[in-house]
Scaffold this motif. Structure first.
Motif, PDB file in Angstrom:
ATOM      1  N   ASP A   1       0.860  -1.181   0.000  1.00  0.00           N
ATOM      2  CA  ASP A   1       0.000   0.000   0.000  1.00  0.00           C
ATOM      3  C   ASP A   1       0.903   1.239   0.000  1.00  0.00           C
ATOM      4  OD1 ASP A   1      -1.703   2.183   0.712  1.00  0.00           O
ATOM      5  OD2 ASP A   1      -3.095   0.806   1.699  1.00  0.00           O
ATOM      6  N   TYR A   2       1.101   1.835  -1.180  1.00  0.00           N
ATOM      7  CA  TYR A   2       2.002   2.989  -1.298  1.00  0.00           C
ATOM      8  C   TYR A   2       1.519   4.193  -0.493  1.00  0.00           C
ATOM      9  CZ  TYR A   2       4.680   0.782  -5.086  1.00  0.00           C
ATOM     10  OH  TYR A   2       5.483  -0.052  -5.824  1.00  0.00           O
ATOM     11  N   LYS A   3       0.213   4.364  -0.424  1.00  0.00           N
ATOM     12  CA  LYS A   3      -0.333   5.503   0.318  1.00  0.00           C
ATOM     13  C   LYS A   3       0.030   5.413   1.799  1.00  0.00           C
ATOM     14  CE  LYS A   3      -4.607   7.997   1.382  1.00  0.00           C
ATOM     15  NZ  LYS A   3      -6.090   8.022   1.271  1.00  0.00           N
ATOM     16  N   LYS A   4      -0.150   4.219   2.369  1.00  0.00           N
ATOM     17  CA  LYS A   4       0.188   4.045   3.787  1.00  0.00           C
ATOM     18  C   LYS A   4       1.693   4.104   4.007  1.00  0.00           C
ATOM     19  CE  LYS A   4      -3.988   1.663   5.288  1.00  0.00           C
ATOM     20  NZ  LYS A   4      -4.572   0.406   5.824  1.00  0.00           N
ATOM     21  N   ALA A   5       2.454   3.579   3.036  1.00  0.00           N
ATOM     22  CA  ALA A   5       3.918   3.679   3.121  1.00  0.00           C
ATOM     23  C   ALA A   5       4.333   5.144   3.168  1.00  0.00           C
ATOM     24  CB  ALA A   5       4.560   2.988   1.923  1.00  0.00           C
ATOM     25  N   PHE A   6       3.722   5.946   2.299  1.00  0.00           N
ATOM     26  CA  PHE A   6       4.002   7.381   2.245  1.00  0.00           C
ATOM     27  C   PHE A   6       3.709   8.037   3.598  1.00  0.00           C
ATOM     28  CE2 PHE A   6       2.984  11.801   1.485  1.00  0.00           C
ATOM     29  CZ  PHE A   6       3.931  12.212   0.543  1.00  0.00           C
ATOM     30  N   GLU A   7       2.564   7.699   4.172  1.00  0.00           N
ATOM     31  CA  GLU A   7       2.140   8.304   5.443  1.00  0.00           C
ATOM     32  C   GLU A   7       3.118   7.995   6.571  1.00  0.00           C
ATOM     33  OE1 GLU A   7      -1.753   6.716   5.966  1.00  0.00           O
ATOM     34  OE2 GLU A   7      -2.693   8.087   4.519  1.00  0.00           O
ATOM     35  N   TRP A   8       3.566   6.722   6.633  1.00  0.00           N
ATOM     36  CA  TRP A   8       4.472   6.348   7.728  1.00  0.00           C
ATOM     37  C   TRP A   8       5.877   6.891   7.506  1.00  0.00           C
ATOM     38  CZ3 TRP A   8       2.716   5.349  12.194  1.00  0.00           C
ATOM     39  CH2 TRP A   8       1.479   4.721  12.360  1.00  0.00           C
ATOM     40  N   TYR A   9       6.345   6.902   6.261  1.00  0.00           N
ATOM     41  CA  TYR A   9       7.649   7.519   5.982  1.00  0.00           C
ATOM     42  C   TYR A   9       7.614   9.004   6.369  1.00  0.00           C
ATOM     43  CZ  TYR A   9       9.497   3.606   3.120  1.00  0.00           C
ATOM     44  OH  TYR A   9       9.986   2.405   2.673  1.00  0.00           O
TER      45      TYR A   9
ATOM     46  N   GLU B   1       9.447  13.517   9.514  1.00  0.00           N
ATOM     47  CA  GLU B   1       9.152  14.746  10.262  1.00  0.00           C
ATOM     48  C   GLU B   1       9.798  14.752  11.643  1.00  0.00           C
ATOM     49  OE1 GLU B   1       4.891  14.784  10.078  1.00  0.00           O
ATOM     50  OE2 GLU B   1       4.845  15.917   8.185  1.00  0.00           O
ATOM     51  N   LYS B   2      10.162  13.561  12.122  1.00  0.00           N
ATOM     52  CA  LYS B   2      10.842  13.461  13.421  1.00  0.00           C
ATOM     53  C   LYS B   2      12.356  13.360  13.251  1.00  0.00           C
ATOM     54  CE  LYS B   2       6.890  11.429  15.746  1.00  0.00           C
ATOM     55  NZ  LYS B   2       6.017  11.554  14.557  1.00  0.00           N
ATOM     56  N   GLY B   3      12.821  13.591  12.028  1.00  0.00           N
ATOM     57  CA  GLY B   3      14.265  13.647  11.794  1.00  0.00           C
ATOM     58  C   GLY B   3      14.912  12.347  11.376  1.00  0.00           C
ATOM     59  N   HIS B   4      14.115  11.337  11.037  1.00  0.00           N
ATOM     60  CA  HIS B   4      14.705  10.062  10.606  1.00  0.00           C
ATOM     61  C   HIS B   4      15.170  10.203   9.163  1.00  0.00           C
ATOM     62  CE1 HIS B   4      15.209   5.802   9.810  1.00  0.00           C
ATOM     63  NE2 HIS B   4      15.063   5.556  11.093  1.00  0.00           N
ATOM     64  N   SER B   5      16.493  10.228   8.951  1.00  0.00           N
ATOM     65  CA  SER B   5      17.066  10.535   7.638  1.00  0.00           C
ATOM     66  C   SER B   5      16.752   9.461   6.596  1.00  0.00           C
ATOM     67  CB  SER B   5      18.580  10.737   7.747  1.00  0.00           C
ATOM     68  OG  SER B   5      19.201   9.577   8.277  1.00  0.00           O
ATOM     69  N   ASP B   6      16.797   8.187   6.984  1.00  0.00           N
ATOM     70  CA  ASP B   6      16.498   7.112   6.030  1.00  0.00           C
ATOM     71  C   ASP B   6      15.044   7.185   5.567  1.00  0.00           C
ATOM     72  OD1 ASP B   6      19.045   6.109   6.066  1.00  0.00           O
ATOM     73  OD2 ASP B   6      18.642   4.616   7.609  1.00  0.00           O
ATOM     74  N   ALA B   7      14.160   7.569   6.480  1.00  0.00           N
ATOM     75  CA  ALA B   7      12.749   7.709   6.117  1.00  0.00           C
ATOM     76  C   ALA B   7      12.567   8.859   5.137  1.00  0.00           C
ATOM     77  CB  ALA B   7      11.899   7.937   7.370  1.00  0.00           C
ATOM     78  N   ALA B   8      13.320   9.931   5.343  1.00  0.00           N
ATOM     79  CA  ALA B   8      13.235  11.080   4.444  1.00  0.00           C
ATOM     80  C   ALA B   8      13.681  10.693   3.025  1.00  0.00           C
ATOM     81  CB  ALA B   8      14.097  12.221   4.977  1.00  0.00           C
ATOM     82  N   LYS B   9      14.757   9.908   2.943  1.00  0.00           N
ATOM     83  CA  LYS B   9      15.244   9.445   1.637  1.00  0.00           C
ATOM     84  C   LYS B   9      14.224   8.512   0.982  1.00  0.00           C
ATOM     85  CE  LYS B   9      20.111   9.669   3.028  1.00  0.00           C
ATOM     86  NZ  LYS B   9      21.302   8.859   3.413  1.00  0.00           N
ATOM     87  N   ALA B  10      13.668   7.590   1.809  1.00  0.00           N
ATOM     88  CA  ALA B  10      12.682   6.640   1.289  1.00  0.00           C
ATOM     89  C   ALA B  10      11.440   7.363   0.787  1.00  0.00           C
ATOM     90  CB  ALA B  10      12.299   5.642   2.382  1.00  0.00           C
ATOM     91  N   LEU B  11      11.087   8.440   1.475  1.00  0.00           N
ATOM     92  CA  LEU B  11       9.920   9.227   1.088  1.00  0.00           C
ATOM     93  C   LEU B  11      10.123   9.863  -0.287  1.00  0.00           C
ATOM     94  CD1 LEU B  11       7.149  10.317   2.102  1.00  0.00           C
ATOM     95  CD2 LEU B  11       8.387  12.259   3.052  1.00  0.00           C
TER      96      LEU B  11
ATOM     97  N   LYS C   1       8.878   9.401  -6.363  1.00  0.00           N
ATOM     98  CA  LYS C   1       9.219   9.141  -7.768  1.00  0.00           C
ATOM     99  C   LYS C   1       8.463   7.914  -8.279  1.00  0.00           C
ATOM    100  CE  LYS C   1      13.922  10.923  -7.128  1.00  0.00           C
ATOM    101  NZ  LYS C   1      15.359  10.540  -7.071  1.00  0.00           N
ATOM    102  N   THR C   2       8.399   6.884  -7.433  1.00  0.00           N
ATOM    103  CA  THR C   2       7.703   5.645  -7.811  1.00  0.00           C
ATOM    104  C   THR C   2       6.225   5.897  -8.063  1.00  0.00           C
ATOM    105  OG1 THR C   2       9.248   4.342  -6.473  1.00  0.00           O
ATOM    106  CG2 THR C   2       7.151   3.271  -7.085  1.00  0.00           C
ATOM    107  N   ILE C   3       5.631   6.662  -7.144  1.00  0.00           N
ATOM    108  CA  ILE C   3       4.199   6.969  -7.264  1.00  0.00           C
ATOM    109  C   ILE C   3       3.923   7.788  -8.520  1.00  0.00           C
ATOM    110  CG2 ILE C   3       2.258   8.192  -6.203  1.00  0.00           C
ATOM    111  CD1 ILE C   3       3.467   7.433  -3.469  1.00  0.00           C
ATOM    112  N   SER C   4       4.810   8.761  -8.787  1.00  0.00           N
ATOM    113  CA  SER C   4       4.603   9.613  -9.963  1.00  0.00           C
ATOM    114  C   SER C   4       4.740   8.834 -11.270  1.00  0.00           C
ATOM    115  CB  SER C   4       5.592  10.796  -9.944  1.00  0.00           C
ATOM    116  OG  SER C   4       6.911  10.317 -10.093  1.00  0.00           O
TER     117      SER C   4
END
Length: 247
Positions: free
Chosen positions: A214-222, A227-237, A242-245
């Motif tokens: 579920d890309y939408k839920k993946a987006f929400e959790w990333y 937003e809490k400063g997790h750098s890997d999550a920011a990159k994954a987001l 790009k994948t969604i687009s």
């Protein structure tokens, strides 16, 4: 200053240890923060032998709140409270032994103090005890006992333990591998705003691992983790955008 604080101050000045500690806690808070006053009153209560105040004084020395930072004195006050059976102090003492701060590093003593606190139901000590069992630090390595202690802390709602329990179920460490339970515990930790758990949940939704893709839920959790400063999550987001687009 409120009427309640005026009354509390009078009781503290009369030598009431509980009032002294509570007044110190008040001055440690945000309403009228004054760490020097907090240290003064908590010291008064600690010197009367009040375990909770002794632990609080240890924290103040360890963090340098209202006094020059001093790990040796922090250790002394934690030990006084721990010897009275105060679980929080027992856990703090275990942490000092396992890290070797102001005391010779001693994993076995750390294990014993964490065990004392864990047996009283103190979740953070249960988490640390589980970690020692999982790595064989200060005790024989035992995945099953690690699982048992992680589970106890997780069921108390302690997010770091929930995260670890998710990992245990995902990898099948000491228990049968179970993706559904792994997802369940990661989600509980993520819902308590633990960034690493949110990032892991994002990966699970993106890759369809342990849960339907579920890309939408993946987006929400990333996004929550980023937003809490997790750098890997920011990159994954950014990559997911790009994948969604493209899709």
């Amino acid at each position: 200053m409120s009427e309640n604080i005026v009354k509390l101050t009078k009781k503290a000045e009369q030598g009431d240890a509980k009032a002294q500690n509570n007044l110190g806690q008040y001055y440690s808070g945000d309403d009228e923060q004054d760490y020097e006053k907090a240290f003064y009153w908590i010291s008064k209560a600690a010197e009367q032998g009040m375990a909770v105040a002794q632990n609080n004084l240890g924290v103040m020395y360890e963090q340098g709140f209202g006094i020059t930072q001093d790990n040796a004195k922090a250790f002394q006050w934690y030990k006084k409270a721990a010897e009275q059976g105060y679980a929080n102090a027992q856990s703090n003492l275990g942490t000092m032994y396992v890290s070797g701060r102001s005391v010779e590093k001693d994993d076995e003593k750390a294990f014993q103090w964490f065990l004392k606190a864990a047996e009283q139901g103190y979740a953070d000590a249960q988490l640390k005890l589980a970690f020692l069992y999982s790595k064989g630090i200060g005790v024989a390595q035992d995945d099953k006992k690690a699982f048992q202690w992680y589970e106890k802390a997780a069921k108390k709602g302690y997010a770091p333990a929930q995260l670890n329990l998710g990992h245990i179920y995902e990898k099948g460490l000491g228990v049968p591998q179970d993706n559904k339970k792994a997802f369940k515990w990661y989600k509980k930790a993520a819902e308590q705003d633990l960034p690493l758990a949110q990032y892991i949940l994002g990966m699970m939704y993106e890759n369809g691992h342990c849960v339907e893709q579920d890309y939408k839920k993946a987006f929400e959790w990333y996004k929550k983790a980023a937003e809490k400063g997790h750098s890997d999550a920011a990159k994954a987001l950014e990559e997911l955008k790009k994948t969604i687009s493209i899709a």
